[in-house]
Design an enzyme around this catalytic site. Structure first.
Site, short mmCIF file in Angstrom:
data_model
loop_
_atom_site.label_atom_id
_atom_site.label_comp_id
_atom_site.label_asym_id
_atom_site.label_seq_id
_atom_site.Cartn_x
_atom_site.Cartn_y
_atom_site.Cartn_z
N SER A 85 0.84 -1.20 0.00
CA SER A 85 0.00 0.00 0.00
C SER A 85 0.87 1.25 0.00
O SER A 85 1.64 1.47 0.94
CB SER A 85 -0.90 0.01 1.23
N HIS A 108 -0.97 -1.13 -4.26
CA HIS A 108 -2.30 -0.86 -3.71
C HIS A 108 -2.43 0.65 -3.46
O HIS A 108 -1.59 1.25 -2.79
CB HIS A 108 -2.45 -1.64 -2.41
N ASP A 161 -4.76 3.63 -2.03
CA ASP A 161 -5.89 3.91 -1.13
C ASP A 161 -6.46 5.30 -1.41
O ASP A 161 -5.82 6.31 -1.11
CB ASP A 161 -5.42 3.83 0.32
N MET A 184 -9.28 7.97 -0.51
CA MET A 184 -10.20 8.30 0.59
C MET A 184 -10.75 9.71 0.39
O MET A 184 -10.02 10.61 -0.02
CB MET A 184 -9.46 8.25 1.93
N HIS A 237 -8.19 0.98 -4.37
CA HIS A 237 -9.17 0.72 -3.31
C HIS A 237 -9.91 2.02 -3.02
O HIS A 237 -9.35 2.94 -2.43
CB HIS A 237 -8.40 0.20 -2.09
N MET A 287 -12.24 4.18 -1.09
CA MET A 287 -12.97 4.38 0.16
C MET A 287 -13.69 5.71 0.03
O MET A 287 -13.33 6.70 0.67
CB MET A 287 -11.97 4.37 1.35
N MET A 347 -11.54 -6.35 4.67
CA MET A 347 -10.73 -5.44 5.48
C MET A 347 -10.39 -6.11 6.81
O MET A 347 -11.27 -6.66 7.49
CB MET A 347 -11.49 -4.14 5.77
N PHE A 371 -6.87 4.46 7.87
CA PHE A 371 -5.49 4.75 8.25
C PHE A 371 -4.62 3.50 8.16
O PHE A 371 -5.10 2.39 8.42
CB PHE A 371 -5.44 5.29 9.69
N GLY A 402 -1.16 1.35 9.52
CA GLY A 402 -0.50 1.13 10.81
C GLY A 402 -1.38 0.62 11.93
O GLY A 402 -0.98 0.69 13.10
N ASP A 428 -6.57 -6.66 3.69
CA ASP A 428 -5.94 -5.33 3.75
C ASP A 428 -6.01 -4.81 5.18
O ASP A 428 -7.10 -4.62 5.72
CB ASP A 428 -6.71 -4.41 2.78
N GLY A 429 -4.83 -4.57 5.76
CA GLY A 429 -4.76 -3.96 7.08
C GLY A 429 -4.00 -4.81 8.08
O GLY A 429 -4.40 -5.94 8.38
N GLY A 447 1.08 -2.20 3.99
CA GLY A 447 1.56 -0.82 3.91
C GLY A 447 2.75 -0.59 4.82
O GLY A 447 3.91 -0.64 4.41
N SER A 448 2.46 -0.37 6.11
CA SER A 448 3.55 0.01 7.02
C SER A 448 4.59 -1.09 7.16
O SER A 448 5.79 -0.80 7.20
CB SER A 448 2.98 0.43 8.37
C1 DX5 Z 1 -6.55 1.34 5.33
C2 DX5 Z 1 -6.00 1.03 3.97
C3 DX5 Z 1 -4.86 0.11 3.92
C4 DX5 Z 1 -3.63 0.56 4.63
C5 DX5 Z 1 -2.90 -0.67 5.08
O1 DX5 Z 1 -7.70 2.07 5.17
O2 DX5 Z 1 -7.03 0.48 3.16
O3 DX5 Z 1 -4.55 -0.23 2.57
O4 DX5 Z 1 -2.77 1.33 3.85
O5 DX5 Z 1 -1.84 -0.27 5.86
P1 DX5 Z 1 -1.16 -1.23 6.91
O6 DX5 Z 1 -0.57 -2.38 6.14
O7 DX5 Z 1 -0.16 -0.34 7.54
O8 DX5 Z 1 -2.22 -1.69 7.85
ZN ZN Z 2 -6.53 -0.34 1.17
#
Ligand code: DX5
Ligand code: ZN
Length: 217
Positions: free
Chosen positions: A7, A32, A34, A36, A65, A67, A138, A144, A146, A176-177, A198-199
């Site tokens: 991500s 990926h 995101d 928002m 993705h 949102m 999810m 967010f 992390g 995801d997450g 992501g993180s």
């Molecule tokens: C959250 C996002 C994720 C996010 C995942 O709303 O959809 O894609 O970036 O990040 P980590 O892997 O850090 O949970």
């Molecule tokens: Zn995502």
């Protein structure tokens, strides 16, 4: 082998081109993205022009993705910008509009997906199963990066996997997450084939090793 979709929410936005190259060099096949809108989720991130810019600097699969509230309004713009997959939340509109959005994505030549928030029951996916190339479960509240992985989402993954064997066996299941080296095996065990990270990916000192370990059966 699982597909890894880092991500870019955790990328350096000043150096997105550099980080897209990093994804490629470290062996990730997808990116990926995101999106928002500050309404569907309490955060605002990336929009259509940024997806178009990413498309110019990478040949990775762009896993977008959304949102956003009532995504039917924008799905065609995201495909035009270069999205390969456009995933939309089932909670973001009425079922007839969600179905229309999935048809629009397909008509534009891209792949479709629906997304379930943690508190959304797996049955909410049923009306869309035949129209989806991917279903995203999810494993954190969207909004967010992390956050901590919610292992209690795994029964949804297994249930979808089971339904899809009969209805639409080529459909991918994505999570995801909070996906990292510890939680990825749990996801794969439940049947997830696409892992967003992501993180954990961006923090990994050895990114090629991280990708290899996540990919492994
Ligand atoms: C959250 C996002 C994720 C996010 C995942 O709303 O959809 O894609 O970036 O990040 P980590 O892997 O850090 O949970
Ligand atoms: Zn995502």
């Amino acid at each position: 082998m699982a597909i890894i979709s880092p991500s870019i929410l955790s990328a350096d936005f000043v150096n997105l081109e550099r980080d897209m190259k990093l994804l490629k060099e470290t062996g990730a096949p997808w990116a990926h993205v995101d999106v928002m809108d500050g309404i569907f989720v309490p955060n605002i991130t990336i929009g259509i022009p940024v997806v178009a810019a990413l498309r110019k600097c990478t040949d990775l699969v762009l896993d977008v993705h959304l949102m956003i509230d009532r995504p039917v309004r924008y799905v065609e713009d995201f495909v035009k910008a270069g999205a390969d997959y456009v995933t939309i939340h089932v909670e973001a509109d009425q079922p007839q509009n969600t179905l229309e959005a999935l048809d629009k994505i397909h008509a534009m030549g891209a792949k479709t997906g629906i997304v379930l928030k943690p508190r959304t029951p797996v049955e909410a996916a049923i009306p869309y199963l035949e129209k989806c190339d991917m279903i995203l479960v999810m494993t954190v509240e969207p909004g967010f990066g992390g956050q901590s992985f919610m292992a209690d989402m795994m029964p949804k993954v297994s249930q979808l996997k089971e339904w899809m064997q009969d209805i639409n066996p080529d459909c991918l299941i994505e999570v995801d997450g909070g996906v990292d080296l510890n939680t990825a095996p749990v996801c794969k065990e439940a049947g997830a084939q696409v892992l967003v990270s992501g993180s954990a990916y961006f923090k990994a000192a050895d990114k090629p090793g991280f990708v290899r370990q996540l990919q492994a059966e």
